[in-house]
Write an enzyme that holds these catalytic residues in place. Structure first.
Site, PDB file in Angstrom:
ATOM      1  N   ASP A   1       0.730  -1.102  -0.002  1.00 27.71           N
ATOM      2  CA  ASP A   1      -0.064  -0.085  -0.113  1.00 27.71           C
ATOM      3  C   ASP A   1       0.910   1.223   0.165  1.00 27.71           C
ATOM      4  O   ASP A   1       1.893   1.363   0.288  1.00 27.71           O
ATOM      5  CB  ASP A   1      -1.079  -0.131   1.143  1.00 27.71           C
ATOM      6  CG  ASP A   1      -2.153   1.024   0.986  1.00 27.71           C
ATOM      7  OD1 ASP A   1      -2.356   1.377   0.055  1.00 27.71           O
ATOM      8  OD2 ASP A   1      -2.647   1.342   2.168  1.00 27.71           O
TER       9      ASP A   1
ATOM     10  N   ASN B   1     -10.391  -2.893  -6.084  1.00 21.10           N
ATOM     11  CA  ASN B   1      -9.566  -1.734  -7.125  1.00 21.10           C
ATOM     12  C   ASN B   1     -10.038  -1.550  -8.607  1.00 21.10           C
ATOM     13  O   ASN B   1      -9.772  -0.524  -9.006  1.00 21.10           O
ATOM     14  CB  ASN B   1      -7.986  -2.550  -7.469  1.00 21.10           C
ATOM     15  CG  ASN B   1      -7.220  -2.437  -6.161  1.00 21.10           C
ATOM     16  OD1 ASN B   1      -6.396  -3.270  -5.907  1.00 21.10           O
ATOM     17  ND2 ASN B   1      -7.560  -1.438  -4.980  1.00 21.10           N
TER      18      ASN B   1
HETATM   19  C1  FPP Z   1      -1.913   0.181  -3.437  1.00 19.88           C
HETATM   20  O1  FPP Z   1      -1.459   1.549  -3.319  1.00 19.88           O
HETATM   21  C2  FPP Z   1      -1.258  -0.563  -4.370  1.00 19.88           C
HETATM   22  C3  FPP Z   1      -2.244  -1.065  -5.502  1.00 19.88           C
HETATM   23  C4  FPP Z   1      -3.482  -0.796  -5.558  1.00 19.88           C
HETATM   24  C5  FPP Z   1      -1.403  -2.017  -6.636  1.00 19.88           C
HETATM   25  C6  FPP Z   1      -0.428  -2.653  -6.331  1.00 19.88           C
HETATM   26  C7  FPP Z   1       0.486  -2.688  -7.681  1.00 19.88           C
HETATM   27  C8  FPP Z   1       1.832  -2.799  -7.839  1.00 19.88           C
HETATM   28  C9  FPP Z   1       2.965  -2.449  -6.822  1.00 19.88           C
HETATM   29  C10 FPP Z   1       2.304  -2.799  -9.334  1.00 19.88           C
HETATM   30  C11 FPP Z   1       1.819  -3.969  -9.957  1.00 19.88           C
HETATM   31  C12 FPP Z   1       1.944  -5.283  -9.311  1.00 19.88           C
HETATM   32  C13 FPP Z   1       2.903  -6.431  -9.828  1.00 19.88           C
HETATM   33  C14 FPP Z   1       2.882  -7.720  -9.075  1.00 19.88           C
HETATM   34  C15 FPP Z   1       3.965  -6.258 -10.899  1.00 19.88           C
HETATM   35  P1  FPP Z   1      -2.498   2.770  -3.479  1.00 19.88           P
HETATM   36  O2  FPP Z   1      -2.777   3.431  -4.738  1.00 19.88           O
HETATM   37  O3  FPP Z   1      -3.926   2.306  -2.786  1.00 19.88           O
HETATM   38  O4  FPP Z   1      -1.790   3.439  -2.466  1.00 19.88           O
HETATM   39  P2  FPP Z   1      -2.585   5.046  -1.539  1.00 19.88           P
HETATM   40  O5  FPP Z   1      -3.125   4.234  -0.369  1.00 19.88           O
HETATM   41  O6  FPP Z   1      -1.388   5.721  -1.043  1.00 19.88           O
HETATM   42  O7  FPP Z   1      -3.474   5.797  -2.266  1.00 19.88           O
END
Ligand code: FPP
Length: 238
Positions: free
Chosen positions: A16, A64
Site C-alpha cells: 500500500d 480496485n
Molecule cells: C496500493 O496503493 C497498491 C495497489 C492497488 C497496486 C499494487 C500494484 C503494484 C505495486 C504494481 C503491479 C504489481 C505487480 C505484481 C507487478 P494505493 O494506490 O492504494 O496507495 P494509496 O493508499 O497511497 O492511495
C-alpha cells in the site's frame, strides 16, 4: 519470552501507499504504481535469496476496479509487462509462479501472460511467487462454500465431512501453507479483505514506509521482528 528465531516460510504483503508516495512528490498516482514494480522486483529477489518458501503479493483487489479507468488500465499494463519481462528472472531464480483470485475476471491478455508464466515455471522447485489478482477474501470464502455445496449436491461429499481441514481444500489457497508474516506498507492498520481465512494466526507487521520506498533493509527489519515474536497459536507458553 521464547522467540521463534526463524525466517518466516510464507510472507504475504499488502503493498500500500503507491498513490500517496506519488502525490507527496506532486506526481500522478500512477507513477507510484510504476515505481512499486521496482519494489516487487527487489523484494521477490531478496525473498528467494533468503529461501523464503512463498511470497504472496496483493497486486489487485476486487475493490480496485472502483478506481478511475485510467489507473485500472495502467495497473493491468504493469502487470502484463511484469509477467513478460520477469519470465527469465523467474526461471533463473527457480521461482514457481502461481495466482489466487477470480482470474477469469481479468483482461484476456493478462490472463494469457499469467497462464504462460504459470505453465513455464510449474516444475521450478524454489520459492513460490503467488500474485493475488482480482482477489477478495470474502469472495474466496463464498466461492469455497459454493463449491462445497455443489460437491455435496453431486453426492461426492457428505455434510458431516465439512470441517476446517476439508473447507481449506476448497479455498484458492488449498495447496499453500498459511502466511507466517503479513507485512503492510503505507501505515494503515487494516487487513483490507486479504486472505481472511488464512491469516488467523499470522504475525502482522505494519510500516509507515510506502511501497515504492520499501527495500531490502525494510524486509530485513520485518523478518528480524518476526524472529523476536513468540507464536503460541492460542496455547500457552512452554
Ligand atoms: C496500493 O496503493 C497498491 C495497489 C492497488 C497496486 C499494487 C500494484 C503494484 C505495486 C504494481 C503491479 C504489481 C505487480 C505484481 C507487478 P494505493 O494506490 O492504494 O496507495 P494509496 O493508499 O497511497 O492511495
Amino acid at each position: 519470552m521464547s522467540e521463534n528465531g526463524q525466517t518466516p516460510s510464507h510472507i504475504a504483503i499488502i503493498m500500500d501507499g503507491n498513490g500517496r508516495w506519488a502525490r507527496k512528490r506532486g506526481w500522478a498516482r500512477i507513477r507510484g504504481h510504476k515505481e512499486g514494480v521496482e519494489s516487487v522486483r527487489e523484494i521477490t529477489r531478496e525473498c528467494a535469496k533468503r529461501h523464503v518458501k512463498q511470497l504472496t503479493l496483493y497486486a489487485f483487489s476486487q475493490e480496485n476496479w472502483k478506481r478511475p479507468q485510467r489507473e485500472v488500465n495502467l495497473l493491468m499494463k504493469l502487470l502484463k509487462d511484469f509477467l513478460i519481462k520477469e519470465r527469465d528472472e523467474i526461471e533463473e531464480n527457480n521461482i514457481r509462479l502461481t495466482a489466487i483470485g477470480r482470474i477469469s475476471g481479468l483482461p484476456e491478455d493478462v490472463q494469457r501472460e499469467l497462464a504462460i508464466g504459470i505453465e513455464e515455471s510449474k516444475n521450478n522447485t524454489g520459492m513460490i511467487l503467488c500474485l493475488a489478482l482480482n482477489y477478495g477474501g470474502r469472495s474466496e470464502i463464498v466461492d469455497a462454500a459454493k463449491n462445497i455445496a455443489r460437491t455435496i449436491k453431486a453426492g461426492e461429499m457428505d455434510l458431516n465431512e465439512i470441517s476446517e481441514e476439508t473447507f481449506k481444500k476448497f479455498l484458492y489457497t488449498s495447496e499453500m501453507t498459511d502466511p507466517d508474516l503479513l507485512i503492510r506498507t503505507g501505515g494503515e492498520m487494516r487487513v483490507s479483505n486479504f486472505l481472511l481465512w488464512e491469516i488467523s494466526y499470522t504475525e502482522l507487521w505494519v510500516t509507515p514506509i510506502c511501497w515504492p520506498d520499501f527495500r531490502k533493509r525494510h524486509l530485513e527489519e520485518a523478518i528480524k521482528e518476526y524472529a523476536r515474536r513468540e507464536r503460541r497459536f492460542g496455547g500457552l507458553r512452554e
